[in-house]
Design a protein around this motif. Structure first.
Motif, PDB file in Angstrom:
ATOM      1  N   ARG A 233       0.820  -1.220   0.000  1.00  0.00           N
ATOM      2  CA  ARG A 233       0.000   0.000   0.000  1.00  0.00           C
ATOM      3  C   ARG A 233       0.853   1.268   0.000  1.00  0.00           C
ATOM      4  NH1 ARG A 233      -4.480  -1.574   4.437  1.00  0.00           N
ATOM      5  NH2 ARG A 233      -5.119   0.602   4.259  1.00  0.00           N
ATOM      6  N   ILE A 234       1.958   1.280   0.744  1.00  0.00           N
ATOM      7  CA  ILE A 234       2.784   2.501   0.710  1.00  0.00           C
ATOM      8  C   ILE A 234       3.516   2.623  -0.635  1.00  0.00           C
ATOM      9  CG2 ILE A 234       3.072   2.866   3.213  1.00  0.00           C
ATOM     10  CD1 ILE A 234       5.923   1.753   2.910  1.00  0.00           C
ATOM     11  N   THR A 235       3.893   1.477  -1.211  1.00  0.00           N
ATOM     12  CA  THR A 235       4.545   1.533  -2.525  1.00  0.00           C
ATOM     13  C   THR A 235       3.576   2.115  -3.558  1.00  0.00           C
ATOM     14  OG1 THR A 235       5.832  -0.428  -1.893  1.00  0.00           O
ATOM     15  CG2 THR A 235       5.849   0.160  -4.217  1.00  0.00           C
ATOM     16  N   GLU A 236       2.326   1.637  -3.513  1.00  0.00           N
ATOM     17  CA  GLU A 236       1.307   2.161  -4.442  1.00  0.00           C
ATOM     18  C   GLU A 236       1.063   3.653  -4.225  1.00  0.00           C
ATOM     19  OE1 GLU A 236      -1.402  -1.889  -5.079  1.00  0.00           O
ATOM     20  OE2 GLU A 236      -1.816  -0.577  -3.380  1.00  0.00           O
ATOM     21  N   ALA A 237       0.981   4.076  -2.953  1.00  0.00           N
ATOM     22  CA  ALA A 237       0.711   5.494  -2.661  1.00  0.00           C
ATOM     23  C   ALA A 237       1.874   6.371  -3.127  1.00  0.00           C
ATOM     24  CB  ALA A 237       0.454   5.685  -1.168  1.00  0.00           C
ATOM     25  N   ALA A 238       3.110   5.849  -3.026  1.00  0.00           N
ATOM     26  CA  ALA A 238       4.278   6.618  -3.489  1.00  0.00           C
ATOM     27  C   ALA A 238       4.286   6.702  -5.014  1.00  0.00           C
ATOM     28  CB  ALA A 238       5.562   5.970  -2.991  1.00  0.00           C
ATOM     29  N   VAL A 239       3.988   5.587  -5.676  1.00  0.00           N
ATOM     30  CA  VAL A 239       3.936   5.577  -7.142  1.00  0.00           C
ATOM     31  C   VAL A 239       2.851   6.551  -7.634  1.00  0.00           C
ATOM     32  CG1 VAL A 239       3.315   4.158  -9.155  1.00  0.00           C
ATOM     33  CG2 VAL A 239       4.886   3.249  -7.418  1.00  0.00           C
ATOM     34  N   ALA A 240       1.749   6.648  -6.880  1.00  0.00           N
ATOM     35  CA  ALA A 240       0.643   7.525  -7.292  1.00  0.00           C
ATOM     36  C   ALA A 240       1.064   9.001  -7.323  1.00  0.00           C
ATOM     37  CB  ALA A 240      -0.547   7.338  -6.360  1.00  0.00           C
ATOM     38  N   VAL A 241       2.078   9.384  -6.545  1.00  0.00           N
ATOM     39  CA  VAL A 241       2.526  10.790  -6.554  1.00  0.00           C
ATOM     40  C   VAL A 241       3.117  11.137  -7.922  1.00  0.00           C
ATOM     41  CG1 VAL A 241       4.103  12.487  -5.520  1.00  0.00           C
ATOM     42  CG2 VAL A 241       2.999  10.765  -4.059  1.00  0.00           C
ATOM     43  N   ILE A 242       3.945  10.241  -8.463  1.00  0.00           N
ATOM     44  CA  ILE A 242       4.647  10.534  -9.720  1.00  0.00           C
ATOM     45  C   ILE A 242       3.923   9.910 -10.914  1.00  0.00           C
ATOM     46  CG2 ILE A 242       6.874  10.353 -10.956  1.00  0.00           C
ATOM     47  CD1 ILE A 242       6.968  12.139  -8.406  1.00  0.00           C
ATOM     48  N   GLY A 243       3.368   8.708 -10.739  1.00  0.00           N
ATOM     49  CA  GLY A 243       2.568   8.090 -11.791  1.00  0.00           C
ATOM     50  C   GLY A 243       3.348   7.270 -12.796  1.00  0.00           C
ATOM     51  N   ASP A 244       4.650   7.082 -12.571  1.00  0.00           N
ATOM     52  CA  ASP A 244       5.476   6.324 -13.519  1.00  0.00           C
ATOM     53  C   ASP A 244       6.443   5.458 -12.708  1.00  0.00           C
ATOM     54  OD1 ASP A 244       6.433   5.807 -16.242  1.00  0.00           O
ATOM     55  OD2 ASP A 244       8.264   6.822 -15.601  1.00  0.00           O
ATOM     56  N   ILE A 245       6.677   4.224 -13.163  1.00  0.00           N
ATOM     57  CA  ILE A 245       7.666   3.368 -12.487  1.00  0.00           C
ATOM     58  C   ILE A 245       8.854   3.186 -13.428  1.00  0.00           C
ATOM     59  CG2 ILE A 245       8.126   1.097 -11.495  1.00  0.00           C
ATOM     60  CD1 ILE A 245       5.311   0.925 -10.553  1.00  0.00           C
ATOM     61  N   PRO A 246      10.028   3.671 -13.050  1.00  0.00           N
ATOM     62  CA  PRO A 246      11.152   3.692 -13.985  1.00  0.00           C
ATOM     63  C   PRO A 246      12.122   2.506 -13.890  1.00  0.00           C
ATOM     64  CG  PRO A 246      11.593   5.143 -12.131  1.00  0.00           C
ATOM     65  CD  PRO A 246      10.291   4.455 -11.847  1.00  0.00           C
TER      66      PRO A 246
END
Ligand SMILES: [Zn+2]
Length: 522
Positions: A233-246
């Protein structure tokens, strides 16, 4: 005309020169390391560097003095001993020890050589290598000499089979060759610590189809399913800030009990003891900590100050902007855990109160700005100066998140809550990391914030570059919040002042909507 003739001649000369180069000169030098832990109980490990294919006579080998993410001179070369240089037949070759971390070897043109040495370890810490009878934690910056001027070269690392079963690292495995890894350059090598031991891997999870792993040494007793659910859940919430996984895969590497964590491009190494996690406060601190280290893969590894890459492994890389890289990562760790639904509004405000109380009770706030605290971290340490000068410095871990919150509320207020600090982070990511492949300067950071806000943010940036006192009342009210000082009777014996944050009464529609969307509520 003369100029043109000269150019034509030079051109012809270049063609002939390249044409006449012998075949070996066009081959890239080969760099291969082998790490082994033959006697773990001695706290030592052994490294061999095999290199060949040099078309120059002399090569200079250097051990980094620090590792990115831990902004202190570590002098890793002090732990290196038993240095030998040999040719392919095992014959000793002379070498010159130029200074503490520099070796010079001559006569290597078109030859191969092996540089071997031991690395002593003494202290279990996230920025140090450490070996004991049960595991080995290898910090690449303290393990692998680089070749001066050739940080861009690719290299391979082999881990010789040890008494243990598993290896955890962000390095790319070589297909079909167990225990062999590769890095496209030394920056990537130094970004990938290696943990070896009888490790436990928790069930991996996917975010946007990309695999995330958690591998630990002695992770302790805790509810693994509940923990992985929260981590997802925290990984998803952090990804939601930027919206891209590099990245293609991300690994949380838990190195055992201790303190501290260090961020990397596709992994983080964190001190971890699961046995404390049945306590809700300890679980909240752990989630804040993991959210912080994870968010760093954006903020500092990719969304980064101009000075933090390529790195100067000799002198360190100084920047005014660690308050962005570290301070805003603290701010976002609180927001991410709140937005993931793992903390309530009171917990979020308590976290920020902690930074406010620490900063407002530090006399250093009249002496040092946020930018100065960032720049001086190499001298003062990340938490401000200790000893006699203790009252002259501040920590960007305290004032950084406060400045981040005021900046966020200013942007939300001036844009009628259409934009926020999240938009600043996204714009920095796409504009500087993705499009320009570089960091941003001080001026570019401010420009980006003002572009998102659509207005000047002079007062906020005075809080960064001067010691001007913060106008909490003004900025907190934008989000329908207020700060109050507790009466003296509630203050502890140290005569410290104590402030609390709470909601104002009768907020208007904009204040209400800012307070909600800030916390990730619809
Ligand atoms: Zn950090």
């Amino acid at each position: 005309m003369v100029k043109h003739q000269a150019k034509a001649k030079l051109f012809l000369f270049c063609i002939l020169t390249v044409w006449q180069l012998p075949a070996w000169a066009q081959v890239k030098p080969v760099i291969e390391y082998t790490v082994s832990v033959p006697q773990p109980a001695t706290h030592k490990y052994h490294v061999e560097l095999r290199t060949a294919g040099w078309n120059q006579d002399t090569v200079t080998f250097k051990m980094p003095k620090w590792m990115p993410g831990y902004y202190q001179i570590m002098d890793y070369a002090k732990s290196v001993e038993n240095i030998f240089v040999r040719d392919e037949k095992g014959k000793d070759l002379p070498f010159q020890k130029v200074n503490d971390n520099t070796l010079r070897i001559s006569g290597i043109r078109n030859k191969s050589l092996i540089l071997s040495y031991d690395v002593m370890t003494a202290r279990q810490f996230v920025a140090n290598s450490y070996v004991d009878s049960e595991h080995a934690y290898i910090i690449p910056a303290g393990t692998f000499f680089y070749i001066d001027g050739f940080l861009h070269l690719p290299l391979n690392v082999e881990i010789v089979t040890t008494p243990w079963n598993n290896i955890a690292t962000g390095l790319e495995p070589v297909t079909g060759k167990p225990n062999q890894f590769t890095a496209p350059d030394f920056d990537i090598l130094y970004d990938c610590p290696i943990l070896i031991g009888n490790l436990e891997e928790l069930p991996p999870f996917k975010v946007n189809g990309i695999e995330h792993r958690f591998i630990g040494y002695k992770p302790g007793m805790f509810d693994r399913k509940d923990f992985i659910d929260k981590l997802k859940r925290i990984t998803e919430a952090a990804v939601a800030v930027i919206g891209d996984i590099p990245y293609n895969q991300y690994t949380y590497i838990a190195i055992g009990p201790g303190r501290g964590g260090i961020e990397h491009l596709n992994n983080t190494t964190v001190s971890f003891d699961g046995s404390s996690l049945s306590n809700p406060d300890a679980m909240n601190r752990m989630m804040n900590f993991l959210a912080h280290e994870y968010f760093h893969h954006y903020n500092v590894k990719r969304i980064r100050p101009f000075e933090l890459g390529p790195f100067d492994y000799e002198k360190g890389s100084r920047t005014n902007l660690l308050w962005v890289s570290e301070g805003l990562s603290v701010y976002y760790e609180y927001l991410i855990v709140r937005r993931a639904g793992l903390a309530d509004e009171r917990t979020l405000l308590s976290n920020l109160e902690g930074n406010i109380n620490s900063y407002e009770n530090n006399p250093g706030r009249f002496h040092q700005s946020l930018a100065q605290a960032s720049y001086n971290t190499w001298k003062d340490g990340p938490f401000g100066t200790q000893g006699e000068e203790r009252d002259k410095a501040i920590s960007y871990y305290d004032k950084g998140p406060i400045a981040g919150m005021l900046l966020d509320f200013a942007i939300r207020h001036t844009t009628q809550n259409e934009k926020s600090l999240d938009d600043v982070m996204r714009l920095l990511y796409w504009k500087y990391y993705k499009a320009k492949s570089r960091g941003f300067t001080d001026a570019e950071f401010q420009q980006t914030c003002e572009e998102v806000a659509g207005t000047s943010l002079t007062q906020i940036f005075e809080y960064v570059y001067t010691t001007r006192e913060l106008d909490y009342t003004k900025y907190l009210s934008f989000a329908g919040l207020k700060m109050e000082e507790l009466p003296n009777t509630d203050v502890d014996k140290k005569q410290t002042r104590k402030f609390t944050l709470s909601r104002i009464e009768n907020p208007d529609a904009l204040q209400k909507s800012i307070l909600k969307s800030w916390q990730g509520e619809k």
